[in-house]
Enzyme design. Sequence first.
Site, PDB file in Angstrom:
ATOM      1  N   ASP A 526       0.860  -1.091  -0.129  1.00 52.10           N
ATOM      2  CA  ASP A 526      -0.049   0.164  -0.022  1.00 52.10           C
ATOM      3  C   ASP A 526       0.699   1.229  -0.043  1.00 52.10           C
ATOM      4  OD1 ASP A 526      -2.506   1.521   0.407  1.00 52.10           O
ATOM      5  OD2 ASP A 526      -1.542   2.114   2.380  1.00 52.10           O
ATOM      6  N   HIS A 529       4.647   4.160  -3.581  1.00 48.26           N
ATOM      7  CA  HIS A 529       5.561   5.388  -4.126  1.00 48.26           C
ATOM      8  C   HIS A 529       5.904   6.115  -2.604  1.00 48.26           C
ATOM      9  CE1 HIS A 529       1.624   6.536  -3.929  1.00 48.26           C
ATOM     10  NE2 HIS A 529       1.931   7.867  -3.805  1.00 48.26           N
ATOM     11  N   ASP A 627     -10.036   2.380  -4.664  1.00 48.95           N
ATOM     12  CA  ASP A 627      -9.776   3.758  -4.600  1.00 48.95           C
ATOM     13  C   ASP A 627     -10.381   4.485  -5.753  1.00 48.95           C
ATOM     14  OD1 ASP A 627      -7.959   3.383  -2.635  1.00 48.95           O
ATOM     15  OD2 ASP A 627      -6.258   3.235  -3.820  1.00 48.95           O
TER      16      ASP A 627
END
EC number: 2.4.1.25
Length: 1525
Positions: A526, A529, A627
Site C-alpha cells: 500500500d 511510492h 480507490d
Amino acid sequence: MGHSKQIRILLLNEMEKLEKTLFRLEQGYELQFRLGPTLQGKAVTVYTNYPFPGETFNREKFRSLDWENPTEREDDSDKYCKLNLQQSGSFQYYFLQGNEKSGGGYIVVDPILRVGADNHVLPLDCVTLQTFLAKCLGPFDEWESRLRVAKESGYNMIHFTPLQTLGLSRSCYSLANQLELNPDFSRPNRKYTWNDVGQLVEKLKKEWNVICITDVVYNHTAANSKWIQEHPECAYNLVNSPHLKPAWVLDRALWRFSCDVAEGKYKEKGIPALIENDHHMNSIRKIIWEDIFPKLKLWEFFQVDVNKAVEQFRRLLTQENRRVTKSDPNQHLTIIQDPEYRRFGCTVDMNIALTTFIPHDKGPAAIEECCNWFHKRMEELNSEKHRLINYHQEQAVNCLLGNVFYERLAGHGPKLGPVTRKHPLVTRYFTFPFEEIDFSMEESMIHLPNKACFLMAHNGWVMGDDPLRNFAEPGSEVYLRRELICWGDSVKLRYGNKPEDCPYLWAHMKKYTEITATYFQGVRLDNCHSTPLHVAEYMLDAARNLQPNLYVVAELFTGSEDLDNVFVTRLGISSLIREAMSAYNSHEEGRLVYRYGGEPVGSFVQPCLRPLMPAIAHALFMDITHDNECPIVHRSAYDALPSTTIVSMACCASGSTRGYDELVPHQISVVSEERFYTKWNPEALPSNTGEVNFQSGIIAARCAISKLHQELGAKGFIQVYVDQVDEDIVAVTRHSPSIHQSVVAVSRTAFRNPKTSFYSKEVPQMCIPGKIEEVVLEARTIERNTKPYRKDENSINGTPDITVEIREHIQLNESKIVKQAGVATKGPNEYIQEIEFENLSPGSVIIFRVSLDPHAQVAVGILRNHLTQFSPHFKSGSLAVDNADPILKIPFASLASRLTLAELNQILYRCESEEKEDGGGCYDIPNWSALKYAGLQEIRPKNDLGHPFCNNLRSGDWMIDYVSNRLISRSGTIAEVGKWLQAMFFYLKQIPRYLIPCYFDAILIGAYTTLLDTAWKQMSSFVQNGSTFVKHLSLGSVQLCGVGKFPSLPILSPALMDVPYRLNEITKEKEQCCVSLAAGLPHFSSGIFRCWGRDTFIALRGILLITGRYVEARNIILAFAGTLRHGLIPNLLGEGIYARYNCRDAVWWWLQCIQDYCKMVPNGLDILKCPVSRMYPTDDSAPLPAGTLDQPLFEVIQEAMQKHMQGIQFRERNAGPQIDRNMKDEGFNITAGVDEETGFVYGGNRFNCGTWMDKMGESDRARNRGIPATPRDGSAVEIVGLSKSAVRWLLELSKKNIFPYHEVTVKRHGKAIKVSYDEWNRKIQDNFEKLFHVSEDPSDLNEKHPNLVHKRGIYKDSYGASSPWCDYQLRPNFTIAMVVAPELFTTEKAWKALEIAEKKLLGPLGMKTLDPDDMVYCGIYDNALDNDNYNLAKGFNYHQGPEWLWPIGYFLRAKLYFSRLMGPETTAKTIVLVKNVLSRHYVHLERSPWKGLPELTNENAQYCPFSCETQAWSIATILETLYDL
C-alpha cells in the site's frame, strides 16, 4: 539444432548504470553476462547478490561470478559468466574494472504461483483478481459465503485489504495493531485467529484454485495505536523532528480558527460555518493574512536575536588576547539554524563575522562603527528569512483554500457541509492528545520533551512530489507550506536509515510482515511510492524468506516510467496495478491493452538465446480499483461489461473490485462503508438485496470472460492486436503463434449513458480474417423489470434493474448480435468473414474464436513440421504429411553439406555488379532500397512488421519467388537448395498474408544458420573452434571469394592437380573455374577490376590460409605466378592479358604469401615444385596459352629475385591516356632495383606511385593532375621489410637444399657477378636500422638530413626519396616491416616507435595514414570534391590522413610481437589494448549491412561514403591479429 533452454545475454558496458532499467526474467532461465565493446580485454569482475543454490538470499552479500571462455583462447570475446535463475525476487549485480565500480543494475525474477490439490502453475498472465474490503466481509464464519461470489464469478485471486484491527477512523488502511486480527471478525462466543485465516486461505487455494493476497501498510499506523504511545520515537514528533515545530504552531492556530468559524465567531467578518461561495473563500484568505500570520510570527523560528548577537560580537572584538581562526575567504555570513527551533534561537559563525568586519584601529569609535555594520548585516539576514517564510505562507494559504474548495464547494468533492469539530475547515497535521489549554500556554509544550514527543505528524500524500524523497525529513517544508493531503487518522512512521535507528519499529513491522507471509501467497504494497525503499526492501526480504514465490503487487503514482522502474527493480514487484479508469475514452482504453502486454500479431519467432531487452513492468490491469470513483457515476452502468471485456483481453494479469460486477452505483468507501457484501445464493431473486447469483449485474458475463482470460494466458495467445472500429467500438484480438487460432472480442463501450446520449444505430461492418469456429460469448447489457435501486441498510447491494443477457459457445448463425456473415476471399488462400451487426447496442460484446481456413491451417502445420529441424519451438501445431515434395524429405543440413564454399558464396552473398555479370541483380524493395546482396545474407526482414520489407512480403510473392528462382536457375547443389526453398515456399504461399513475414523469416533463418555451419565446417580448426567474432570474420572469405560467369584468373597449367572445372553453358566445353579474391565490395567485385595483385596477396594469408582454404590459395599464387613479367607481379590483373605492371610491391607480397603457404599448409613446400604456366616467358613475348610453357614455381621465384638484382627498367605497354587518363608521360617509366651498398630494393620516380599509397592527382582546377600524392620512390620501408623476409627465407631453404639456388647472377659492366642470398640478407640487416631509424641523438652521423627531422624515435617511411622530406613523414608502413622481418629491429627502439604510432596514428578502426602534425594531413576523404585546394581536390589526400583498416592489423601484430620481448607486464597491457581495439571491429562487423569491414574511414572512424563497404585486406589483417593473439 535449436536448444530449448531460454538464455538471455546482458552486455556490460563501461559506466553503464542501469538502475532505472527493468530486466524481467523467469525462473529456469539462464542469464549470461558478457563484455560489451568498451570492456573487451579489460579485467572485469561481475558481482551479484543472487545466492548460491540452496543458500538464503542476503541483500548485502555479494559474490563474484566465474568467467567461462568457450574457446579457451586468448581471444575471449565470447567469454561469459552466468546465473541459473531458480529463485524469485529482485537481485542486484555490479561489475568492477580493476578495483573501480564501472556499472550495474538489477534483475527481477518472476515468482511461480501454484494452486489446486495438484499444485499446478498459475501463470501471471492468467491472474484474475478481485479486491475485497476486509471489514465488509462480516464475521469470519460468514466469509466463505461472501467470498464464493469471487469463485463463482471466475476469479482466481482474492485481494483482501488489511485484516488487522482498525483505528478509530475505521479506514481499511489505518491499522491500530499490525499484529492482531481484527476482533470485528470474531463472535462473542468464538474468537478467531490468524490460524483460522490461514486454514481458509489454504482451502481456497487447494479446493477453489484461488490464491489470496493482502496488503501491507508500512508508512503509517492509526493515531490511536497503543504501541505508538508507548514508543513515540517511532513517529515524527517534535522531539526527534524539531524542524516541524513552526508547522505545528501554524497547525494549532488553524485548528483554533476552524473551531471559531464552527462556533460562528467569524460570521461578522464574512465567514459563516457553511462555506458556500468565493466571497467566503476570500474572507478566509484575508483573516489568515491579516490576523493569524502576524500573530504567529513564524519567521522568528528562523531568525537571530540581533541585539544578543551584536553584544557577543562586541565582546569578542574587545577581548585582549582573542584568537581568530582563519576562515575560508569564500564563506559569507549566513544564519545557522537553531537545531531546537526556538524563536530567535539561530546564530551566526562569529569567526566569519570577525574576519568580515574588521575595525581599522582599536579605538572605541572604530569598534562602534564595526558593530553597527555587523548590526545592519544581521537585520538584512533576518529580513531574508522573513521573506522566505512569507513565501512559504503564501503557498500555505493557497493549499489550504484549494483543500476547502475541494471538500466544500467542488462538484466532484465530498461536500462536507458546515464547519464542525468533526469536519474542521482543514485537516489537522499533528496529533494533540492533551486537554485544550490557552493558545499562549500551548506553545511552551513544544519545548517540553515529555509532552512534545506525543505531538506527532500525520501521514498523507503530496501532489507531484519526488517519491524518492521523504517529505517529513528535515529540508522538506511540506508541513509548513500545507502541501500535504493529510490522512488525519494516521501517524507517519519514522524508520531512519537502518534497524538500529528505531529498533522497536523495525522489529514490529518485520513481525507484521512475517505474519502476512506465513498465511498469504502475495502482498500488495500500500502507498508504495511513499514507502522508503530501504524499508520495503528489508520487509520483502523477510517475507520472501518465508514465502519464496511471493507475488508482490503495487500501485505507483510516480508519473514516470523511469521512477516506476526504480521501485519495481529494487523491490522485485511482480505486477504493477494499472487502472482502466484512467482512460478518458474507448480509444485510450484500447491503447492501454496494447501497451500492457503481448507482442504484435505475426511477430517473428525469437531464438532461445538472445539479448536481454529492457521491459516494462508486468501489469495487473484493473477495470476498477477500490480507490477509483464509481464507473457507473463516472461513465454509465452500461459500460461495465464492455470495459471489463476490453481489460480482460489484455495479455497480462487482470482484476476488479467487489461491487463492480453487481453494479453498485456508488464508490464503496474504504473509510465510511460499514455494511457487508452480499452472499452467493443460486436461488436468490433480483429483488433480494443480501444475496447474488448469475442473474445479478454482469456476474454471468464476468465468469465467462474470466475463464476466457485464463485460457488465453495458459494456451499461449501471446500476440495482441487492437482495432478501434469506431469511436465506441474496440476489437481486441489475441492470437496464438503456435496454433494460429485467434480470439476476437468486439466491445461497444458506453462511456456516455445510452439513455441520455445519442449512439448511432449504424454499426460499421467488420472483416475478420480466417474461419469463425464459434461465438465464444455474446452478451448485452439490458434493463429488466424489477424495483429500482434503493441503498440497503445492511448489505452492499447493486443495481437490480440492469443485467446481462448472455449466450455462450454458439454458432454464428445462432447469434442475435450478428445480422449476417459473408465470406470474401482476399487472395488465393485468404478468407475474410464480413460481419454485419444488428444488435451491438452500447454495453454489448461479442467474442469470436477464429481459425485459419482449413487449407491454410494444413499449410502452416506442414511448414511447422519442416521447421522443427531448425528449432523445437515449431513442434506445437506441426503436421506431418506424406505427399510433400520429395526434396523436403531430405534434411536441409544434409543438402547443405554437399555445397562448396564457392557455391555458398553464390547462395549467401554476391553484390549487384557480381549478379549483373550473371544477368541478374539484387532485389529492390519499394519505399526502402535495393539490398546489398542477392544472397540470403541480407534477405532477412527485421522484426518490425511495419517495415517496407514486411509490407513487400505481405503484398505479393515477388521476393519469395526471387529467392528460390535465383538459385534454381543455377546448376548442381545450388539449384537443389533453390528447389528445397521453392517447396517450402509452396506452403508459405498458402497461408494468410499477415503471417508470411514471420514464416518467411523462420525458413530463411533456419536455412541461413545451417549454411553458416556448413561453411565453418569446411574451414580450419582455428575458425571452427574460434570465437563468434572469428567465425563471423571468416565469412569474409565466403563473401569475397567466388567464381563469376567469366573466370577472373589466368588459366592454370593443365598438368596441375585438384583444379576445379565446369561446363561452359555457351560453348559447352570444360573450363577451369578457380575461385578469385575480390579486392572489395562493391567497387572491386567484377570484371577486370575484381582482382589486384597487391590486394590479393596482402589479403591471402588472412582470407584463405588462416581459414584453411589451401587449394584455393595455391591456385591463386600459381595463377599470378604465370603472369610474372619484368620480374614483377601485376597490380591490376585483368586476366593477365590486360595486366598493368605498375606496382613495385605486389611481387614482394606474393613472395611473402608463398613463404606463409609453405609454413602454414601441411606439406606446403610442395608448392615450389608445382607447374606454373608462363603467360610471358620473356618480357616481350605475346601472351601464351596455358600449358605452352610450364616451369616449376621455384624457377619463377628465382627469376623475380634475379631481375630485381639486375635492375628493372621498362615503359608500360600502351602508355598514355588509354590505360591511365591522369598519368604524366614520365610516370609510365617503371624502374626497380637493389642498392649494391645496402641491399635495399628501390624504385619509382616522382611521377608514379608503385606502393599501396597510390593516389594519382586528377584535378585540373587544383593543378594536381598527373602528380602522385605519395610517390614513395626510393626504398619504401615495407618493401625493404618484405624483401628482407623473402631473402632470409630463400637463404634458409637453400641451406637445406629445398630451394636449388644459393645466389643470383647479374651482369655488371659486361661481367657476370654472383650475389649470394647470404650476402644480400646481411646487407639489409646491417643497414636497415642505421638508415631507417631516426635517432634520439641529434648528433647521429648516420642522419643525412638532420634539418628535416621533426619526430625522433620513429622509423622513416622510405629511404632515398626524390623529395627527402617524404622519408621523414610518420606513417604506419614501418609496422609491416616489423611483422614480416622483426629481426631488423632492436626491441627497445621498435617499442618506442610503436608507442609514438599508437599516440599519433591509432584511430578507432584504422590507422591514420599520415601524422596529424604534418602540414598536409587531412583526415576527410572526398573524391567528389573539386576545388582549388591542391592537397584535397579530387580526393588527393586518400593516403594523407584517412584511417585505413588493414595497417591496424600490422600495427597490433607488431605490438604483440615486441611486447612479448618487453616482458609479461607489457604483454598483458598490450593484450588489453588489442582486444579493446578489435572489439570495435566486432561491433562494426555486426552492425554493417555488408557484414564486412570497410577499406577506410574518415578521421575518428567517421563513415566515408567513397570507401568500399567490405574490403578483403581489412578483414584479413584483423583475422591475422586474432590468429596471432
